[in-house]
Design a protein around this motif. Structure first.
Motif, PDB file in Angstrom:
ATOM      1  N   ARG A 153       1.243  -1.581   0.497  1.00  0.00           N
ATOM      2  CA  ARG A 153       2.263  -2.359   1.209  1.00  0.00           C
ATOM      3  C   ARG A 153       3.454  -1.465   1.603  1.00  0.00           C
ATOM      4  O   ARG A 153       3.951  -0.680   0.804  1.00  0.00           O
ATOM      5  N   GLY A 154       3.866  -1.585   2.870  1.00  0.00           N
ATOM      6  CA  GLY A 154       4.989  -0.799   3.376  1.00  0.00           C
ATOM      7  C   GLY A 154       4.580   0.514   4.011  1.00  0.00           C
ATOM      8  O   GLY A 154       5.362   1.118   4.740  1.00  0.00           O
TER       9      GLY A 154
ATOM     10  N   ALA B 181      -2.767   5.785   1.784  1.00  0.00           N
ATOM     11  CA  ALA B 181      -1.611   6.175   0.982  1.00  0.00           C
ATOM     12  C   ALA B 181      -0.576   6.953   1.801  1.00  0.00           C
ATOM     13  O   ALA B 181       0.514   7.225   1.307  1.00  0.00           O
ATOM     14  N   ASN B 182      -0.927   7.306   3.043  1.00  0.00           N
ATOM     15  CA  ASN B 182      -0.042   8.107   3.906  1.00  0.00           C
ATOM     16  C   ASN B 182       0.366   9.408   3.207  1.00  0.00           C
ATOM     17  O   ASN B 182       1.500   9.858   3.281  1.00  0.00           O
TER      18      ASN B 182
ATOM     19  N   VAL C 138       1.445  -1.805   6.660  1.00  0.00           N
ATOM     20  CA  VAL C 138       0.605  -2.630   5.791  1.00  0.00           C
ATOM     21  C   VAL C 138       1.514  -3.671   5.139  1.00  0.00           C
ATOM     22  O   VAL C 138       2.564  -3.342   4.597  1.00  0.00           O
ATOM     23  N   SER C 139       1.117  -4.954   5.225  1.00  0.00           N
ATOM     24  CA  SER C 139       2.005  -6.024   4.757  1.00  0.00           C
ATOM     25  C   SER C 139       1.717  -6.507   3.331  1.00  0.00           C
ATOM     26  O   SER C 139       2.562  -7.151   2.724  1.00  0.00           O
ATOM     27  N   GLU C 140       0.534  -6.197   2.803  1.00  0.00           N
ATOM     28  CA  GLU C 140       0.209  -6.657   1.451  1.00  0.00           C
ATOM     29  C   GLU C 140      -0.667  -5.643   0.740  1.00  0.00           C
ATOM     30  O   GLU C 140      -1.277  -4.787   1.372  1.00  0.00           O
TER      31      GLU C 140
END
Length: 138
Positions: A33-34, A76-77, A27-29
């Motif tokens: 993110r990350g 949220a993984n 996820v970029s934003e």
């Protein structure tokens, strides 16, 4: 990411097909993110062995690999990853002029799995499946 797709001819009767996908989907934003994009495997691939004892007859054994991944909707993984899995398909195809006959056994090992996993639930797939088809090409 990248894709490797290759075919190897071992003899007149035997060939191998290899397909591998590497995908780093983050996820970029935003809030997550990350994090990894849910339900996206970093590693997937297929390996197929084909035996063609006659020009118009082919037997194939295919393995489909899906690497570990987070469940769908787990932005949220946090719920832990699903285990990697491999499914197998066995097929035979016969061609005669414009006619083609194919018979398949999908999920050869009768593996219990779901085609879609979400943090909210899952959609179990059928076990071993048999199918056949006849095609006439004009």
């Amino acid at each position: 990411g990248f894709v490797v797709d290759s075919a190897y001819t071992l003899s007149n009767e035997w060939s191998l097909l290899v397909n591998y996908h590497y995908l780093q989907a983050d996820v970029s934003e935003g809030l997550y993110r990350g994090n990894e994009v849910p339900f996206t495997s970093e590693h997937t691939g297929a390996f197929t062995a084909r035996f063609t004892p006659a020009k118009d007859l082919t037997f194939s054994l295919e393995s489909l690999y899906t690497g570990e991944r987070f469940k769908a909707d787990d932005d949220a993984n946090s719920a832990g990853k699903l285990e990697a899995m491999t499914l197998f398909t066995l097929s035979v195809a016969k061609e005669s002029g414009p006619w083609s006959i194919v018979a398949r056994i999908d999920n050869l090992t009768d593996k219990r799995y779901a085609g879609y996993y979400s943090v909210w639930g899952q959609y179990p797939q059928a076990g071993r499946r048999y199918s056949a088809g006849v095609t006439y090409q004009f």
